[in-house]
Motif scaffolding. Structure first.
Motif, PDB file in Angstrom:
ATOM      1  N   HIS A 280      76.869  63.357 -10.660  1.00  0.00           N
ATOM      2  CA  HIS A 280      78.298  63.614 -10.442  1.00  0.00           C
ATOM      3  C   HIS A 280      78.754  63.073  -9.091  1.00  0.00           C
ATOM      4  CE1 HIS A 280      77.907  67.376 -13.222  1.00  0.00           C
ATOM      5  NE2 HIS A 280      77.830  66.238 -13.878  1.00  0.00           N
ATOM      6  N   GLN A 281      77.876  63.235  -8.112  1.00  0.00           N
ATOM      7  CA  GLN A 281      78.249  62.806  -6.767  1.00  0.00           C
ATOM      8  C   GLN A 281      78.436  61.299  -6.719  1.00  0.00           C
ATOM      9  OE1 GLN A 281      76.225  61.534  -3.873  1.00  0.00           O
ATOM     10  NE2 GLN A 281      77.654  62.159  -2.263  1.00  0.00           N
ATOM     11  N   ARG A 282      77.536  60.581  -7.372  1.00  0.00           N
ATOM     12  CA  ARG A 282      77.669  59.115  -7.410  1.00  0.00           C
ATOM     13  C   ARG A 282      78.928  58.707  -8.173  1.00  0.00           C
ATOM     14  NH1 ARG A 282      72.024  59.272  -8.101  1.00  0.00           N
ATOM     15  NH2 ARG A 282      72.146  58.820 -10.318  1.00  0.00           N
ATOM     16  N   GLN A 283      79.200  59.456  -9.249  1.00  0.00           N
ATOM     17  CA  GLN A 283      80.405  59.186 -10.034  1.00  0.00           C
ATOM     18  C   GLN A 283      81.669  59.378  -9.178  1.00  0.00           C
ATOM     19  OE1 GLN A 283      81.084  61.918 -13.423  1.00  0.00           O
ATOM     20  NE2 GLN A 283      80.230  60.260 -14.647  1.00  0.00           N
ATOM     21  N   GLY A 284      81.677  60.452  -8.392  1.00  0.00           N
ATOM     22  CA  GLY A 284      82.827  60.736  -7.527  1.00  0.00           C
ATOM     23  C   GLY A 284      83.004  59.655  -6.481  1.00  0.00           C
ATOM     24  N   PHE A 285      81.887  59.239  -5.897  1.00  0.00           N
ATOM     25  CA  PHE A 285      81.947  58.184  -4.882  1.00  0.00           C
ATOM     26  C   PHE A 285      82.492  56.905  -5.500  1.00  0.00           C
ATOM     27  CE2 PHE A 285      80.217  54.764  -2.226  1.00  0.00           C
ATOM     28  CZ  PHE A 285      80.647  55.184  -0.980  1.00  0.00           C
ATOM     29  N   GLU A 286      82.096  56.629  -6.718  1.00  0.00           N
ATOM     30  CA  GLU A 286      82.552  55.407  -7.398  1.00  0.00           C
ATOM     31  C   GLU A 286      84.069  55.469  -7.664  1.00  0.00           C
ATOM     32  OE1 GLU A 286      82.987  52.560 -10.848  1.00  0.00           O
ATOM     33  OE2 GLU A 286      82.799  54.698 -11.198  1.00  0.00           O
ATOM     34  N   ILE A 287      84.575  56.661  -7.982  1.00  0.00           N
ATOM     35  CA  ILE A 287      86.036  56.816  -8.144  1.00  0.00           C
ATOM     36  C   ILE A 287      86.726  56.482  -6.821  1.00  0.00           C
ATOM     37  CG2 ILE A 287      87.905  58.517  -8.443  1.00  0.00           C
ATOM     38  CD1 ILE A 287      86.200  59.923 -10.530  1.00  0.00           C
ATOM     39  N   MET A 288      86.162  56.993  -5.715  1.00  0.00           N
ATOM     40  CA  MET A 288      86.748  56.736  -4.391  1.00  0.00           C
ATOM     41  C   MET A 288      86.698  55.245  -4.052  1.00  0.00           C
ATOM     42  SD  MET A 288      87.775  59.655  -3.576  1.00  0.00           S
ATOM     43  CE  MET A 288      88.277  59.701  -1.865  1.00  0.00           C
ATOM     44  N   LEU A 289      85.583  54.632  -4.403  1.00  0.00           N
ATOM     45  CA  LEU A 289      85.419  53.204  -4.116  1.00  0.00           C
ATOM     46  C   LEU A 289      86.487  52.380  -4.835  1.00  0.00           C
ATOM     47  CD1 LEU A 289      83.453  51.388  -2.538  1.00  0.00           C
ATOM     48  CD2 LEU A 289      82.089  51.183  -4.625  1.00  0.00           C
ATOM     49  N   MET A 290      86.734  52.711  -6.083  1.00  0.00           N
ATOM     50  CA  MET A 290      87.769  52.004  -6.844  1.00  0.00           C
ATOM     51  C   MET A 290      89.133  52.187  -6.183  1.00  0.00           C
ATOM     52  SD  MET A 290      86.654  50.329  -9.447  1.00  0.00           S
ATOM     53  CE  MET A 290      87.818  50.202 -10.805  1.00  0.00           C
ATOM     54  N   LEU A 291      89.409  53.419  -5.734  1.00  0.00           N
ATOM     55  CA  LEU A 291      90.701  53.681  -5.089  1.00  0.00           C
ATOM     56  C   LEU A 291      90.816  52.892  -3.792  1.00  0.00           C
ATOM     57  CD1 LEU A 291      91.004  57.545  -5.605  1.00  0.00           C
ATOM     58  CD2 LEU A 291      92.241  55.759  -6.838  1.00  0.00           C
ATOM     59  N   CYS A 292      89.730  52.892  -3.020  1.00  0.00           N
ATOM     60  CA  CYS A 292      89.775  52.238  -1.711  1.00  0.00           C
ATOM     61  C   CYS A 292      89.822  50.721  -1.825  1.00  0.00           C
ATOM     62  CB  CYS A 292      88.589  52.694  -0.867  1.00  0.00           C
ATOM     63  SG  CYS A 292      88.730  54.437  -0.428  1.00  0.00           S
ATOM     64  N   ARG A 293      89.395  50.184  -2.940  1.00  0.00           N
ATOM     65  CA  ARG A 293      89.516  48.743  -3.159  1.00  0.00           C
ATOM     66  C   ARG A 293      90.779  48.399  -3.942  1.00  0.00           C
ATOM     67  NH1 ARG A 293      83.337  47.269  -5.049  1.00  0.00           N
ATOM     68  NH2 ARG A 293      82.387  47.409  -2.987  1.00  0.00           N
ATOM     69  N   GLY A 294      91.602  49.419  -4.203  1.00  0.00           N
ATOM     70  CA  GLY A 294      92.779  49.225  -5.049  1.00  0.00           C
ATOM     71  C   GLY A 294      94.032  48.920  -4.251  1.00  0.00           C
ATOM     72  N   THR A 295      95.165  49.358  -4.774  1.00  0.00           N
ATOM     73  CA  THR A 295      96.452  49.092  -4.139  1.00  0.00           C
ATOM     74  C   THR A 295      96.613  49.971  -2.893  1.00  0.00           C
ATOM     75  OG1 THR A 295      97.554  50.829  -5.391  1.00  0.00           O
ATOM     76  CG2 THR A 295      97.470  48.652  -6.410  1.00  0.00           C
ATOM     77  N   ASP A 296      97.605  49.678  -2.077  1.00  0.00           N
ATOM     78  CA  ASP A 296      97.875  50.505  -0.894  1.00  0.00           C
ATOM     79  C   ASP A 296      98.130  51.954  -1.287  1.00  0.00           C
ATOM     80  OD1 ASP A 296      97.556  48.277   0.625  1.00  0.00           O
ATOM     81  OD2 ASP A 296      99.710  47.944   1.000  1.00  0.00           O
ATOM     82  N   GLU A 297      98.835  52.094  -2.403  1.00  0.00           N
ATOM     83  CA  GLU A 297      99.146  53.435  -2.884  1.00  0.00           C
ATOM     84  C   GLU A 297      97.859  54.200  -3.230  1.00  0.00           C
ATOM     85  OE1 GLU A 297     103.007  54.671  -5.625  1.00  0.00           O
ATOM     86  OE2 GLU A 297     101.848  52.898  -6.120  1.00  0.00           O
TER      87      GLU A 297
END
Lengths: 330, 258
Positions: free
Chosen positions: A176-193
């Protein structure tokens, strides 16, 4: 029920002063032996573990609510399936832990009733709301990350059923922790929003996550005996420090700022964090967190709305039993 | 800012596949709404499990529809960027969860049908559909067992559970006819050995339903009027609310990747 097959705890109260037995018990703990359900144990050991395991179980079940809040709104089908599976895992942990608690002589029903009555605690972190999708990433990354820090040492806890439960729980939590980090990674590589959403979630969750490790060592009530019984192997502050040290580089990798401008690395390499607002922790524990009332109300509603289903299942089982008895008599 | 709906080129095979995908997604979504709120933890687990099975089926079917269509749509565009009138699921499956009896009756009616349907589809001349059917049938067989056991328990349990489950049967019965209807678009696929004709499955379906309902001391309604419309996008009012929740993120943040 599983507990009926086990020794009752009544004998222990009479024997609590039995110094010889207590010494023998402590010797087993000191030799790193596992205590099993049918073994003699001091009443206080039983009570401490029942409290700790059931609080842990309640946390898993209440913890389904903040994350469940996003199952119907997950932003892609892949995320939806992963989140549903994750929340289902938490439910499985709850069931598993209630079963471990039952080996100490208290039924799941009794333990759940205490929680619904507001008499048993669950982790304070679940009294905070999940406002955006980034909160789901942050819970996985930080809340599950903190839970793992707490729970890895519990895999070596002196009480066998709890230790074994923790081995499985920790495997799933680390996924779960890796999954959560991966969600954050996608957000941080995403749009400014999306980046702003990730930073906002970290800002809101950081301090409550640090509070998950419990009060500072000078103020902790249960630590001394728990350490002696090898239920607890590291102090709250030790675990909190380990967590901070592991998390800072991850935040840096994501390009997020930890909302603690005073934080600095000392010569030993540890990240020194600023003072935690223990007043907030106290307020949340005493029922004044942003979601305490909602969480309990949701659990009570599920329990009350489901009462007729559980009654029907019991009534049907009883009818079947009677029919079988009649058939056997014919 | 809003995001425009996608256009879908509904050739018979695309439409056929989307209908089954929408069935699985919408019912899976409904089951996922229970997570954390079920009558007992064991049912939180079971309902999530069945919801996951259905989500998995939906994703495979959407992927296949996208491939057949070949116009750049994908599973998320199908799920998140079509509006109510573009959804092709059965009306039964979008009906709200209601109480646990209502959810179980909906599950029982559909799973009993789906199990027969997937079993027939394992012989489809379309290899992808046959493979998806083979996997889905294993799942639906469990859904039938789980839901029919609950129908019996609730029907033959207490007065209250009997009353609730009977009322759910009466309310949902009119949505069962749609499962067995066929339009011209599907007729051609059935003749070609790709699609499955549901009409011949009805007698076996009814036999299973009647058997379980009888064991549960319940009765099927006498009313034979059946509602239709889901397959051509004429839905109940419930679907729009479900979609506004399901689609809120991609509609709010156009073009973002999650």
């Amino acid at each position: 029920m599983y507990t009926q097959a086990l020794n009752s705890s009544e004998g222990e109260d009479r024997n609590v002063e039995d110094a010889a037995r207590a010494a023998q018990f402590q010797a087993r703990i000191d030799a790193d032996e596992r205590i099993e359900p049918n073994d003699w144990m001091p009443a206080a050991y039983r009570k401490t573990l029942t409290r700790q395991i059931s609080q842990h179980a309640h946390s898993e079940i209440v913890g389904m609510l903040p994350e469940g809040n996003w199952i119907t709104r997950a932003p892609s089908l892949r995320r939806k399936a992963a989140l549903l599976a994750k929340v289902q895992d938490e439910c499985g942990h709850g069931l598993y832990l209630y079963a471990a608690a039952e080996t100490l002589g208290t039924s799941r029903e009794e333990l759940v009733d205490l929680m619904l009555a507001g008499k048993a605690k669950y982790s304070s972190i679940f009294n905070y709301p999940t406002l955006t999708w980034a909160d789901i990433g942050t819970i996985g990354w930080l809340v599950d990350g903190a839970a793992i820090m707490n729970q890895i040492p519990l895999c070596r806890c002196s009480y066998g059923p709890y230790a074994r439960a923790m081995i499985r729980v920790c495997k799933e939590e680390s996924f779960h922790q890796r999954q959560g980090f991966e969600i954050m990674l996608m957000l941080c590589r995403g749009t400014d929003e999306q980046k702003a959403m990730a930073q906002d979630a970290l800002n809101r969750w950081w301090w409550p996550v640090l509070m998950m490790f419990g009060p500072p060592d000078q103020a902790s009530q249960h630590s001394d005996t728990s350490t002696k019984w090898k239920i607890k192997r590291f102090s709250n502050d030790e675990l909190r420090q380990k967590f901070v040290d592991a998390t800072v580089p991850q935040a840096q990798f994501l390009g997020l700022s930890i909302p603690d401008p005073g934080m600095k690395q000392n010569e030993a390499g540890n990240w020194e964090y600023s003072a935690i607002d223990w007043e907030e922790f106290k307020q949340v524990l005493s029922g004044n967190g942003p979601c305490n009332r909602d969480r309990l109300a949701a659990r009570r509603k599920a329990h009350d709305d489901g009462a007729w289903v559980r009654e029907a299942a019991m009534a049907y089982a009883e009818k079947r039993r009677q029919r079988a008895t009649l058939q056997a008599a014919e | 800012m809003t995001v425009a709906n996608i256009t879908v080129s509904e050739t018979p095979l695309v439409l056929y596949t989307l209908r089954r995908a929408d069935d699985a997604l919408i019912l899976g979504h409904r089951l996922s709404e229970w997570c954390g709120h079920a009558p007992m933890l064991e049912e939180d687990m079971a309902l999530a499990n069945m919801g996951l099975d259905l989500l998995g089926q939906a994703r495979e079917l959407y992927a296949y529809a996208a491939k057949v269509e070949g116009r750049g749509n994908d599973e998320d565009k199908f799920a998140y960027l079509r509006d109510v009138r573009q959804y092709r699921n059965l009306l039964l499956l979008e009906q709200p969860n209601g109480d646990f009896a209502r959810t179980m009756v909906r599950q029982f009616f559909y799973a009993t049908f789906a199990d027969l349907y997937w079993r027939a589809m394992m012989r489809s001349s379309d290899a992808t559909l046959a493979a998806i059917a083979a996997k889905s049938e294993k799942e639906s067989a469990y859904h039938v067992r789980h839901s029919s056991e609950w129908i019996v328990r609730l029907g033959d349990g207490t007065e209250e559970s009997h009353r609730r489950v009977q009322s759910a049967i009466d309310e949902l019965w009119a949505f069962t006819g749609e499962m067995f209807s066929v339009d011209d678009s599907e007729r051609g696929l059935i003749d070609a050995g790709i699609g499955i004709d549901p009409a011949p499955l009805r007698s076996q379906w009814l036999k299973t339903i009647t058997g379980v309902v009888g064991e549960a001391t319940l009765a099927l309604p006498k009313n034979d009027w059946m509602q239709q419309g889901g397959r051509s996008g004429r839905h109940s009012e419930h679907l729009g609310h479900l979609l506004s929740e399901l689609q809120s993120m991609p509609r709010t943040f156009p073009g973002a990747t999650w």
